[in-house]
Design a protein around this motif. Structure first.
Motif, PDB file in Angstrom:
ATOM      1  N   UNK A 155       0.820  -1.202   0.000  1.00  0.00           N
ATOM      2  CA  UNK A 155       0.000   0.000   0.000  1.00  0.00           C
ATOM      3  C   UNK A 155       0.857   1.255   0.000  1.00  0.00           C
ATOM      4  N   UNK A 156       0.365   2.271  -0.699  1.00  0.00           N
ATOM      5  CA  UNK A 156       0.960   3.606  -0.662  1.00  0.00           C
ATOM      6  C   UNK A 156       0.009   4.534   0.089  1.00  0.00           C
ATOM      7  N   UNK A 157       0.557   5.357   0.996  1.00  0.00           N
ATOM      8  CA  UNK A 157      -0.241   6.305   1.767  1.00  0.00           C
ATOM      9  C   UNK A 157       0.327   7.703   1.617  1.00  0.00           C
ATOM     10  N   UNK A 158      -0.536   8.688   1.353  1.00  0.00           N
ATOM     11  CA  UNK A 158      -0.186  10.068   1.640  1.00  0.00           C
ATOM     12  C   UNK A 158      -0.402  10.282   3.133  1.00  0.00           C
ATOM     13  N   UNK A 159       0.477  11.029   3.777  1.00  0.00           N
ATOM     14  CA  UNK A 159       0.304  11.293   5.204  1.00  0.00           C
ATOM     15  C   UNK A 159       0.321  12.797   5.450  1.00  0.00           C
ATOM     16  N   UNK A 175      -8.351  11.029   5.979  1.00  0.00           N
ATOM     17  CA  UNK A 175      -7.468   9.954   6.421  1.00  0.00           C
ATOM     18  C   UNK A 175      -7.952   9.266   7.678  1.00  0.00           C
ATOM     19  N   UNK A 176      -7.200   8.253   8.043  1.00  0.00           N
ATOM     20  CA  UNK A 176      -7.421   7.533   9.297  1.00  0.00           C
ATOM     21  C   UNK A 176      -6.084   7.443  10.017  1.00  0.00           C
ATOM     22  N   UNK A 177      -6.135   7.244  11.322  1.00  0.00           N
ATOM     23  CA  UNK A 177      -4.929   7.226  12.120  1.00  0.00           C
ATOM     24  C   UNK A 177      -4.071   6.018  11.762  1.00  0.00           C
ATOM     25  N   UNK A 178      -2.779   6.279  11.452  1.00  0.00           N
ATOM     26  CA  UNK A 178      -1.837   5.182  11.207  1.00  0.00           C
ATOM     27  C   UNK A 178      -0.681   5.333  12.187  1.00  0.00           C
ATOM     28  N   UNK A 179       0.490   4.807  11.853  1.00  0.00           N
ATOM     29  CA  UNK A 179       1.551   4.679  12.855  1.00  0.00           C
ATOM     30  C   UNK A 179       2.019   6.004  13.436  1.00  0.00           C
ATOM     31  N   UNK A 180       2.178   7.038  12.602  1.00  0.00           N
ATOM     32  CA  UNK A 180       2.736   8.286  13.105  1.00  0.00           C
ATOM     33  C   UNK A 180       1.858   9.490  12.812  1.00  0.00           C
ATOM     34  N   UNK A 223      -1.972  11.058  10.456  1.00  0.00           N
ATOM     35  CA  UNK A 223      -3.143  10.731   9.653  1.00  0.00           C
ATOM     36  C   UNK A 223      -2.702  10.360   8.248  1.00  0.00           C
ATOM     37  N   UNK A 224      -3.294   9.317   7.682  1.00  0.00           N
ATOM     38  CA  UNK A 224      -2.952   8.904   6.333  1.00  0.00           C
ATOM     39  C   UNK A 224      -4.175   8.909   5.458  1.00  0.00           C
ATOM     40  N   UNK A 225      -4.000   9.245   4.204  1.00  0.00           N
ATOM     41  CA  UNK A 225      -5.122   9.234   3.277  1.00  0.00           C
ATOM     42  C   UNK A 225      -5.544   7.791   3.048  1.00  0.00           C
ATOM     43  N   UNK A 226      -6.711   7.582   2.406  1.00  0.00           N
ATOM     44  CA  UNK A 226      -7.095   6.214   2.068  1.00  0.00           C
ATOM     45  C   UNK A 226      -5.969   5.516   1.328  1.00  0.00           C
ATOM     46  N   UNK A 227      -5.655   4.290   1.727  1.00  0.00           N
ATOM     47  CA  UNK A 227      -4.513   3.588   1.150  1.00  0.00           C
ATOM     48  C   UNK A 227      -4.863   3.027  -0.211  1.00  0.00           C
ATOM     49  N   UNK A 228      -3.869   2.976  -1.079  1.00  0.00           N
ATOM     50  CA  UNK A 228      -4.059   2.413  -2.407  1.00  0.00           C
ATOM     51  C   UNK A 228      -2.886   1.499  -2.700  1.00  0.00           C
ATOM     52  N   UNK A 229      -3.157   0.278  -3.108  1.00  0.00           N
ATOM     53  CA  UNK A 229      -2.083  -0.692  -3.262  1.00  0.00           C
ATOM     54  C   UNK A 229      -2.212  -1.528  -4.510  1.00  0.00           C
ATOM     55  N   UNK A 230      -1.361  -2.546  -4.598  1.00  0.00           N
ATOM     56  CA  UNK A 230      -1.337  -3.453  -5.737  1.00  0.00           C
ATOM     57  C   UNK A 230      -1.777  -4.838  -5.289  1.00  0.00           C
ATOM     58  N   UNK A 231      -2.428  -5.561  -6.187  1.00  0.00           N
ATOM     59  CA  UNK A 231      -2.973  -6.874  -5.837  1.00  0.00           C
ATOM     60  C   UNK A 231      -1.874  -7.902  -5.634  1.00  0.00           C
TER      61      UNK A 231
END
Length: 425
Positions: A312-316, A377-382, A384-392
């Motif tokens: 997953x890639x996140x904007x934070x 976004x939602x709270x992640x490790x450090x 707020x992160x935007x909705x995650x988008x990844x590869x299958x």
């Protein structure tokens, strides 16, 4: 063709300019090594005789990029390409036909490669030492560590003083020097990266410092990328400075300089152990990185996968959010699992990309997908992160072990976010 696919093609061009001088062409010979079971798109399985293409006298390469992967255009999860040697099933379609490309176009050097050194030869790549009492030493192991070099996991120990590259002539534009560094000295020992430029105004050289490195994970090989800006004939200088007495020092290995941008990077220690012990569905996060455009981002990886998307890639969120454009427009994120071959021209990194489409909406249509992370976004490790988008699919465990993606239990991910769907190659 969407913008992400165009970005993928441009990134592939960057790799070919590093390792060749031009493009590739199809060729015949697969039937002696693979069996093809045509799937849903038969036009992708055309063959050509020697009147159209030939092998240029190069033996069949099972890792050639031309056959695609074993499941390309398949039906009902059955493979479309089956190798005659079962052990090569997860290797096909993973490399880049460099030998044939260079023969076909009479390449004698790459377009963006400048220099490299793995310190395996006695001439240490024609590097020179500055005069003085302290000297760098070429050796296969060092009492107190490292016990091996990074090229063959056995090599180069530096104590203090300066080590200079041969004269270099890089192209104008961005340049990157990459190297592995091992520190067994004091935490405040410093490695300075200088450039000595020679021109008519400075025939005896002009010295500029580009980076100073200290600390790190003591006793471990760490990857470093340093951005340069060289416009004249120059030498790169590695200078160790001891700030306090110590019995260890810096070890330097696998240096290369190219006329390309430096990526950010993340390394994972104990990769083999983590693969064996991390439960499926548990995500490992990278630190946050700052892109040149001002956006902050991070990557999350499921080491043992999950049912939908393992990377997953996140904007934070970050301190620049108030001055950035939202939704984030057309930034292409690249995650590359580094092939740790010592010669960068032989590396076949595994790339995945995703582009931030400012018009993309959430699944319920209520908000923009790549909007300000503090809003969507939602709270992640450090942060707020935007909705995650990844590869299958990113990479199978068998392919992970098929090249030098993992060496000495280390794996490195090269990360970038630049102005430019998801795609892998």
């Amino acid at each position: 063709m969407n913008i992400n696919a165009k970005g993928v093609i441009l990134k592939a061009f960057d790799q070919y300019t590093l390792k060749t001088c031009i493009d590739f062409t199809p060729w015949k010979g697969e039937e002696n090594y693979i069996s093809v079971f045509k799937g849903s798109k038969e036009h992708n399985f055309k063959t050509y005789d020697d009147a159209v293409s030939n092998t240029l006298g190069v033996p069949y390469d099972s890792s050639s990029v031309m056959p695609r992967s074993k499941t390309a255009f398949n039906i009902d999860s059955e493979p479309t390409i089956v190798t005659k040697i079962p052990q090569l099933m997860d290797v096909i379609g993973t490399a880049s036909d460099l030998t044939k490309l260079n023969l076909l176009y009479n390449c004698t050097k790459s377009s963006s490669f400048v220099d490299s050194c793995d310190f395996e030869e006695e001439n240490i790549c024609r590097m020179i030492q500055c005069s003085g009492a302290a000297m760098w030493e070429q050796c296969s192991s060092v009492t107190g560590g490292p016990l091996t070099d990074f090229t063959n996991m056995g090599q180069c120990k530096g104590r203090s003083a300066s080590l200079q590259s041969r004269w270099l002539y890089p192209k104008a534009g961005p340049q990157c020097v990459q190297f592995f560094l091992n520190n067994t000295g004091a935490v405040d020992d410093v490695l300075n990266i200088w450039v000595k430029e020679y021109d008519s105004a400075n025939p005896s050289s002009k010295l500029n410092i580009f980076n100073s490195i200290s600390g790190g994970v003591m006793g471990s090989w760490e990857l470093h990328n340093v951005s340069l800006n060289v416009t004249q004939k120059a030498r790169v200088v590695f200078e160790e400075v001891r700030e306090s007495p110590s019995h260890g020092g810096f070890s330097l290995d696998d240096i290369y300089l190219s006329s390309t941008k430096c990526p950010a990077h993340l390394y994972i220690r104990n990769m083999i152990h983590l693969l064996a012990t991390t439960p499926p569905g548990r995500k490992v996060y990278s630190p946050r990185f700052l892109a040149p455009s001002g956006y902050f981002f991070q990557v999350g990886v499921y080491l043992n996968g999950r049912s939908d998307r393992p990377r997953y890639f996140h904007l934070t969120s970050g301190p620049n959010d108030h001055s950035l454009k939202w939704p984030c427009p057309w930034q292409q994120a690249t995650t590359a699992l580094m092939d740790q071959q010592p010669d960068v021209r032989q590396q076949v990194n595994m790339h995945c990309m995703v582009t931030t489409d400012p018009n993309k909406m959430s699944s319920d249509g209520s908000e923009y997908y790549w909007d300000d992370p503090r809003k969507v976004g939602s709270k992640v490790t450090m942060s707020d992160g935007s909705p995650s988008y990844g590869t299958s699919t990113f990479i199978s465990h068998s392919r992970l072990m098929s090249r030098s993606f993992t060496k000495g239990d280390y794996s490195f991910f090269l990360l970038s976010l630049e102005g430019g769907g998801s795609f892998c190659y």
